[in-house]
Design an enzyme around this catalytic site. Sequence first.
Site, short mmCIF file in Angstrom:
data_model
loop_
_atom_site.label_atom_id
_atom_site.label_comp_id
_atom_site.label_asym_id
_atom_site.label_seq_id
_atom_site.Cartn_x
_atom_site.Cartn_y
_atom_site.Cartn_z
N LYS A 54 0.86 -1.19 0.00
CA LYS A 54 0.00 0.00 0.00
C LYS A 54 0.89 1.23 0.00
CE LYS A 54 -4.41 1.14 0.17
NZ LYS A 54 -5.57 0.36 -0.31
N ASP B 297 -7.00 4.46 -4.63
CA ASP B 297 -7.63 4.32 -3.31
C ASP B 297 -8.27 5.69 -3.04
OD1 ASP B 297 -7.71 2.31 -0.88
OD2 ASP B 297 -7.37 4.26 0.03
P1 NDP Z 1 -12.86 7.94 -2.94
O1 NDP Z 1 -11.81 8.92 -2.69
O2 NDP Z 1 -13.39 7.74 -4.31
O3 NDP Z 1 -14.12 8.22 -2.00
C1 NDP Z 1 -14.01 8.26 -0.63
C2 NDP Z 1 -15.33 8.66 -0.03
O4 NDP Z 1 -15.28 8.53 1.38
C3 NDP Z 1 -15.69 10.11 -0.31
O5 NDP Z 1 -17.08 10.24 -0.36
C4 NDP Z 1 -15.11 10.83 0.90
O6 NDP Z 1 -15.76 12.05 1.18
C5 NDP Z 1 -15.38 9.82 2.00
N1 NDP Z 1 -14.33 9.96 3.01
C6 NDP Z 1 -13.00 9.79 2.86
N2 NDP Z 1 -12.34 10.04 3.98
C7 NDP Z 1 -13.27 10.36 4.88
C8 NDP Z 1 -13.20 10.70 6.23
N3 NDP Z 1 -12.03 10.79 6.89
N4 NDP Z 1 -14.38 10.95 6.87
C9 NDP Z 1 -15.55 10.87 6.20
N5 NDP Z 1 -15.67 10.54 4.90
C10 NDP Z 1 -14.55 10.29 4.25
O7 NDP Z 1 -12.31 6.55 -2.35
P2 NDP Z 1 -12.78 5.06 -2.64
O8 NDP Z 1 -14.24 5.02 -2.87
O9 NDP Z 1 -11.88 4.49 -3.65
O10 NDP Z 1 -12.42 4.36 -1.26
C11 NDP Z 1 -13.37 4.25 -0.19
C12 NDP Z 1 -12.94 3.13 0.75
O11 NDP Z 1 -12.89 1.90 0.03
C13 NDP Z 1 -11.54 3.30 1.37
O12 NDP Z 1 -11.56 2.70 2.65
C14 NDP Z 1 -10.66 2.46 0.45
O13 NDP Z 1 -9.49 2.04 1.09
C15 NDP Z 1 -11.60 1.30 0.17
N6 NDP Z 1 -11.33 0.51 -1.02
C16 NDP Z 1 -11.20 1.08 -2.25
C17 NDP Z 1 -11.00 0.29 -3.36
C18 NDP Z 1 -10.93 0.87 -4.73
O14 NDP Z 1 -10.83 0.09 -5.67
N7 NDP Z 1 -11.01 2.16 -4.91
C19 NDP Z 1 -10.87 -1.17 -3.24
C20 NDP Z 1 -11.10 -1.67 -1.92
C21 NDP Z 1 -11.30 -0.85 -0.87
P3 NDP Z 1 -15.07 13.43 0.71
O15 NDP Z 1 -15.21 13.44 -0.78
O16 NDP Z 1 -15.85 14.49 1.39
O17 NDP Z 1 -13.64 13.36 1.18
O1 2IT Z 2 -7.95 -1.39 -0.88
C1 2IT Z 2 -7.86 -1.88 -2.02
O2 2IT Z 2 -8.00 -3.10 -2.23
C2 2IT Z 2 -7.64 -0.97 -3.15
N1 2IT Z 2 -7.57 0.24 -2.95
C3 2IT Z 2 -7.46 -1.52 -4.53
C4 2IT Z 2 -6.04 -1.99 -4.73
C5 2IT Z 2 -5.71 -2.41 -6.13
O3 2IT Z 2 -4.51 -2.72 -6.31
O4 2IT Z 2 -6.55 -2.45 -7.01
#
Ligand code: NDP
Ligand code: 2IT
Length: 444
Positions: free
Chosen positions: A126, A166
């Site tokens: 990561k 992420d």
């Molecule tokens: P994005 O940046 O696209 O979206 C994040 C969302 O969560 C936004 O709506 C953001 O609001 C909100 N957010 C982030 N930080 C905070 C905080 N501290 N308090 C409240 N709201 C918060 O990220 P992703 O959708 O990609 O990721 C979301 C989660 O999913 C994370 O935990 C990530 O690690 C996990 N994840 C992501 C994957 C991926 O493929 N993208 C795969 C697996 C897991 P705002 O816009 O206001 O900051």
């Molecule tokens: O938390 C996660 O699994 C991710 N942000 C996606 C990682 C990836 O390599 O696609």
Amino acid sequence: MSYVDEVYERVVRENPSQPEFHQAVREVLGSLRPVIERNEAKYRRDAILERITMPERQLLFRVPWVDDQGQVQVNNAFRVQFNSAIGPYKGGIRLHPSVNLGIIKFLGFEQIFKNSLTGLPIGGGKGGSDFDPKGKSDREVMAFCQSFMTELFKYIGADTDVPAGDIGTGAREIGYMYGQYKRLTGLYEGVLTGKGLTYGGSLARKEATGYGLLYLTQEMLKCNGIELAGKTVAVSGAGNVAIYAAQKAQQLGAKVVTVSDSTGWVYDSEGIDIDLLREVKEVRRARLTEYAAARPSAQYHEGRGVFTVKCDVALPCATQNELLLEDAKALVANGCIAVAEGANMPTTQEATEYLMANGVLFAPGKAANAGGVATSALEMSQNSMRLHWSFDEVDAKLKDIMVGIFHNVDDAAKEYDMPGNYVAGANIAGFLKVATAMEAQGVV
Ligand code: NDP
Ligand code: 2IT
């Protein structure tokens, strides 16, 4: 003292001020007790738990860049190459002001077991930075991404370490990073995933985490005799994972009534309008107040509270430790039957315990959100083969993988006499593959 407790104490002692990392290790090691007890002498002699909780390599570097006023800015950046027993390091890059080494280590540690559960050959890693893309111009984001990659490129590669998106890292950031990697190395290779479709990205990668979350949730419900169709769903977050989780939930016949961001949340009695949400978040990069303003059936609420609504299924898809004990109590009081984690570690340990003790089906993130990284691995395969699969082909593979993960997790829980405990099942199944590979490869 048991081997598990000894190693946990060592992790806390040697990694001070990293509470999220401690939390992730505590949860995993807690689940592994019955596995370790069956073979404690061997695991202890081979120091498997010490090695699996200690990253193989941790890179810390600074990222200088120039803002639109001509001012030099500098950010802290990290890449933790945690475990390569079953494949090249694989995991996203988080860009958010809250990022520090402990958060990247918790995410990298979780990623080891998640990637193992996908059944694909990817190790755990990561990265990230405390750079905040919010409110920055495209030029500023590009300046940061180019400077970030100018240091990171020395340590990554299609067969060594493959970062992805992420929080805060989407298609725009991946594009700038990819361009800089190519320029520095002269290599057109699958060094990043989540790439744009015109330069090596995979169809369905953007949707994969959210879609995969729903495929696993649907299978979990089905195996417990419950239909997803017709259910009311509360989603938190409004980013990549949340948007496509909401979309797939609606395609499968459920009604999604909430989304949230870091300032507030929306309740939409008619069900979330995905096209409007995408316009507000993906195109305008705006606040949810703009969604509520454009939609008569939606109410905007400032601050926390998304899980106080009445729902059958809750899908936390924003960030770590967003679903607290008080939220778990509200969910149970409102008759919630299932929680599946789209985010990484969004539920605190006490909230998880409360939900499970009250009979709520609980799918932990390392199983439930593995569809994103699994599809990243499919992107790597397509890049290596110089081929491109159709959306339906990738989506079908994703669905098979998620259904397979659920059964692998369910079987492991049963084998260790904890039927229905998917937290334990995921940790155990994820661990066993990695530990077996580490044993086979000797002391490395
Ligand atoms: P994005 O940046 O696209 O979206 C994040 C969302 O969560 C936004 O709506 C953001 O609001 C909100 N957010 C982030 N930080 C905070 C905080 N501290 N308090 C409240 N709201 C918060 O990220 P992703 O959708 O990609 O990721 C979301 C989660 O999913 C994370 O935990 C990530 O690690 C996990 N994840 C992501 C994957 C991926 O493929 N993208 C795969 C697996 C897991 P705002 O816009 O206001 O900051
Ligand atoms: O938390 C996660 O699994 C991710 N942000 C996606 C990682 C990836 O390599 O696609």
